[in-house]
Design an enzyme around this catalytic site. Structure first.
Site, PDB file in Angstrom:
ATOM      1  N   LYS A 113     -47.426 -44.557 -82.252  1.00 56.87           N
ATOM      2  CA  LYS A 113     -47.206 -45.921 -82.754  1.00 56.87           C
ATOM      3  C   LYS A 113     -45.859 -46.022 -83.481  1.00 56.87           C
ATOM      4  O   LYS A 113     -45.152 -47.010 -83.340  1.00 56.87           O
ATOM      5  CB  LYS A 113     -48.353 -46.347 -83.657  1.00 56.87           C
ATOM      6  CG  LYS A 113     -49.644 -46.453 -82.861  1.00 56.87           C
ATOM      7  CD  LYS A 113     -50.612 -47.475 -83.344  1.00 56.87           C
ATOM      8  CE  LYS A 113     -51.583 -47.758 -82.207  1.00 56.87           C
ATOM      9  NZ  LYS A 113     -52.670 -48.603 -82.493  1.00 56.87           N
ATOM     10  N   LYS A 192     -50.897 -46.548 -70.586  1.00 53.81           N
ATOM     11  CA  LYS A 192     -52.214 -46.947 -71.101  1.00 53.81           C
ATOM     12  C   LYS A 192     -52.221 -48.440 -71.443  1.00 53.81           C
ATOM     13  O   LYS A 192     -51.279 -48.930 -72.072  1.00 53.81           O
ATOM     14  CB  LYS A 192     -52.538 -46.157 -72.381  1.00 53.81           C
ATOM     15  CG  LYS A 192     -53.903 -46.497 -72.979  1.00 53.81           C
ATOM     16  CD  LYS A 192     -54.058 -45.968 -74.395  1.00 53.81           C
ATOM     17  CE  LYS A 192     -53.935 -47.051 -75.431  1.00 53.81           C
ATOM     18  NZ  LYS A 192     -55.146 -47.459 -76.141  1.00 53.81           N
ATOM     19  N   LYS A 195     -53.200 -53.454 -76.420  1.00 53.95           N
ATOM     20  CA  LYS A 195     -52.937 -54.816 -76.909  1.00 53.95           C
ATOM     21  C   LYS A 195     -51.479 -54.979 -77.313  1.00 53.95           C
ATOM     22  O   LYS A 195     -50.876 -56.016 -77.090  1.00 53.95           O
ATOM     23  CB  LYS A 195     -53.804 -55.109 -78.140  1.00 53.95           C
ATOM     24  CG  LYS A 195     -55.267 -55.201 -77.864  1.00 53.95           C
ATOM     25  CD  LYS A 195     -56.007 -55.456 -79.179  1.00 53.95           C
ATOM     26  CE  LYS A 195     -57.298 -54.688 -79.225  1.00 53.95           C
ATOM     27  NZ  LYS A 195     -57.229 -53.448 -80.022  1.00 53.95           N
TER      28      LYS A 195
HETATM   29  N1  AQP Z   1     -56.439 -48.511 -71.962  1.00 52.75           N
HETATM   30  C1  AQP Z   1     -57.608 -48.136 -72.432  1.00 52.75           C
HETATM   31  N2  AQP Z   1     -58.483 -47.451 -71.674  1.00 52.75           N
HETATM   32  C2  AQP Z   1     -59.702 -47.056 -72.156  1.00 52.75           C
HETATM   33  N3  AQP Z   1     -60.118 -47.363 -73.405  1.00 52.75           N
HETATM   34  C3  AQP Z   1     -59.272 -48.047 -74.200  1.00 52.75           C
HETATM   35  N4  AQP Z   1     -59.385 -48.492 -75.463  1.00 52.75           N
HETATM   36  C4  AQP Z   1     -58.258 -49.129 -75.819  1.00 52.75           C
HETATM   37  N5  AQP Z   1     -57.382 -49.141 -74.803  1.00 52.75           N
HETATM   38  C5  AQP Z   1     -57.995 -48.474 -73.767  1.00 52.75           C
HETATM   39  C6  AQP Z   1     -60.569 -48.299 -76.296  1.00 52.75           C
HETATM   40  O1  AQP Z   1     -60.966 -49.545 -76.795  1.00 52.75           O
HETATM   41  C7  AQP Z   1     -61.574 -49.337 -78.074  1.00 52.75           C
HETATM   42  C8  AQP Z   1     -61.014 -50.284 -79.072  1.00 52.75           C
HETATM   43  O2  AQP Z   1     -59.689 -49.945 -79.308  1.00 52.75           O
HETATM   44  P1  AQP Z   1     -59.023 -50.408 -80.657  1.00 52.75           P
HETATM   45  O3  AQP Z   1     -58.843 -51.842 -80.628  1.00 52.75           O
HETATM   46  O4  AQP Z   1     -59.813 -49.922 -81.798  1.00 52.75           O
HETATM   47  O5  AQP Z   1     -57.642 -49.637 -80.735  1.00 52.75           O
HETATM   48  P2  AQP Z   1     -56.725 -49.007 -79.644  1.00 52.75           P
HETATM   49  O6  AQP Z   1     -57.377 -47.839 -79.025  1.00 52.75           O
HETATM   50  O7  AQP Z   1     -55.434 -48.712 -80.320  1.00 52.75           O
HETATM   51  O8  AQP Z   1     -56.624 -50.185 -78.610  1.00 52.75           O
HETATM   52  P3  AQP Z   1     -55.339 -50.917 -78.095  1.00 52.75           P
HETATM   53  O9  AQP Z   1     -55.737 -51.942 -77.134  1.00 52.75           O
HETATM   54  O10 AQP Z   1     -54.383 -49.871 -77.626  1.00 52.75           O
HETATM   55  O11 AQP Z   1     -54.815 -51.659 -79.389  1.00 52.75           O
HETATM   56  P4  AQP Z   1     -53.424 -51.560 -80.168  1.00 52.75           P
HETATM   57  O12 AQP Z   1     -52.354 -51.884 -79.176  1.00 52.75           O
HETATM   58  O13 AQP Z   1     -53.533 -52.560 -81.261  1.00 52.75           O
HETATM   59  O14 AQP Z   1     -53.303 -50.155 -80.691  1.00 52.75           O
HETATM   60  C9  AQP Z   1     -61.353 -47.874 -78.445  1.00 52.75           C
HETATM   61  O15 AQP Z   1     -62.523 -47.150 -78.207  1.00 52.75           O
HETATM   62  C10 AQP Z   1     -60.267 -47.454 -77.516  1.00 52.75           C
HETATM   63  O16 AQP Z   1     -60.315 -46.073 -77.221  1.00 52.75           O
END
Ligand code: AQP
Length: 323
Positions: A113, A192, A195
């Site tokens: 990040k 990956k 968001k």
């Molecule tokens: N691309 C992905 N494939 C499989 N699982 C995913 N998750 C996120 N992206 C993928 C899973 O979704 C759950 C919620 O995620 P989160 O919102 O707690 O944080 P994250 O993993 O950081 O998700 P993002 O979408 O990547 O958000 P940002 O960009 O804000 O960091 C988790 O179980 C995660 O593994």
């Protein structure tokens, strides 16, 4: 809920619009497992504060994330906001005194990040400790997550062991629950899906948005009649999620040079639209009928608060804060 059921705990950050990676990686299992396990699913708004600092955006994302979860079929009494359980942030402070800076420095998500431009705040660095506090305060047996969160669940487990060794057995050791096929759902750029990467297909996308996004998926430059490798193609990776019935046929056509990326994308668009349409309709209905969405999840909040308060009382006693 039965006392014999194992406990499932997980969460989603309201850090943007939820996407199909969040759904297949985690949310889908919340719904599938909610009867088998005693489940606690939280919209982790304090975690989102590590990346979303605009007041209106955080509030709007949080409201949307609640509606999204109800729309996919999660029971309202399973759902709550992380901020409704202040004991989680209290426990995180206690855990901060058990983990070392060198240990937390090994967290891959933090490094990624910061490399992508997020400010290296103490909150971002401490994200895994807050997550451990949430998982452990609820006494989770399993934590359904995508691959990117595996290390954080392992950190929670390490913290539980360290605490139990020092103060006596109080915390259950949690296990990550990860499904191989959906561990990392790729975004339209092949990275990956995330968001914050601008590469998502939203879980409730409209038809024209689905068309535009799928057509933008990055592929190699092979022509229609050239043989293609399904194992390395992002369009095919998404077929695995949406095109079950046609999957083997599409795989063969890839290998034999019988399908171009354009046609493959068109099939994918059709299947994603079919998948999302009923979810979108349900979401619109829930948003219309539940004007006060926090009231809708009141039971979920009370259930989680009760559990966390009981646990925290024991923690304060064993560490000598209350006596
Ligand atoms: N691309 C992905 N494939 C499989 N699982 C995913 N998750 C996120 N992206 C993928 C899973 O979704 C759950 C919620 O995620 P989160 O919102 O707690 O944080 P994250 O993993 O950081 O998700 P993002 O979408 O990547 O958000 P940002 O960009 O804000 O960091 C988790 O179980 C995660 O593994």
């Amino acid at each position: 809920m039965s006392k014999n059921k194992k406990v499932l705990v997980s969460g989603i950050q309201p850090s943007g619009t939820l996407h199909i990676g969040n759904y297949f990686g985690a949310m889908k299992r919340f719904v599938e497992l909610q009867e088998e396990y005693e489940s606690y699913i939280s919209i982790v708004n304090y975690h989102a504060l590590t990346s979303v600092l605009e007041q209106g955006t955080l509030a709007e994302n949080t409201k949307n994330a609640i509606i999204d979860h109800l729309a996919i079929g999660l029971k309202p009494d399973t759902l709550f906001l992380q901020s409704d359980i202040p004991e989680v942030t209290e426990l995180a402070w206690i855990f901060n005194n058990l983990v070392t800076v060198p240990y937390l420095s090994r967290a891959v998500a933090y490094k990624e990040k910061v490399e992508r431009g997020l400010e290296a705040t103490v909150g971002l660095f401490d994200y895994p400790v807050l997550m451990a506090a949430y998982i452990l305060i609820m006494d989770a047996d399993i934590v359904p997550v995508g691959q990117d969160q595996k290390q954080h669940v392992e950190i929670a487990r390490d913290i539980a062991e360290k605490f139990n060794n020092r103060y006596g057995e109080l915390f259950t050791l949690p296990n990550a629950h990860i499904l191989k096929d959906v561990a990392v759902v790729p975004g339209i750029d092949g990275e990956k899906m995330s968001k914050s990467y601008g590469n998502t297909i939203p879980l409730f996308a409209k038809d024209d948005e689905i068309e535009k996004l799928v057509m933008k998926i990055v592929t190699d430059s092979k022509g229609e009649k050239e043989k293609k490798d399904p194992a390395t193609d992002t369009v095919f990776a998404l077929h695995v999620l949406f095109s079950a019935e046609e999957l083997e046929d599409i795989r063969e056509r890839y290998k034999n040079g019988q399908i171009g990326y354009k046609e493959s994308k068109e099939i994918l668009i059709k299947n994603i639209k079919t998948f999302i349409a009923p979810l979108r309709t349900e979401r619109e209905k829930i948003a219309r009928e539940n004007k006060n969405i926090l009231e809708t999840i009141q039971q979920g909040r009370e259930r989680a608060q009760k559990r966390a308060r009981e646990k925290m009382k024991k923690v304060r006693e064993v560490i000598g804060i209350t006596f």
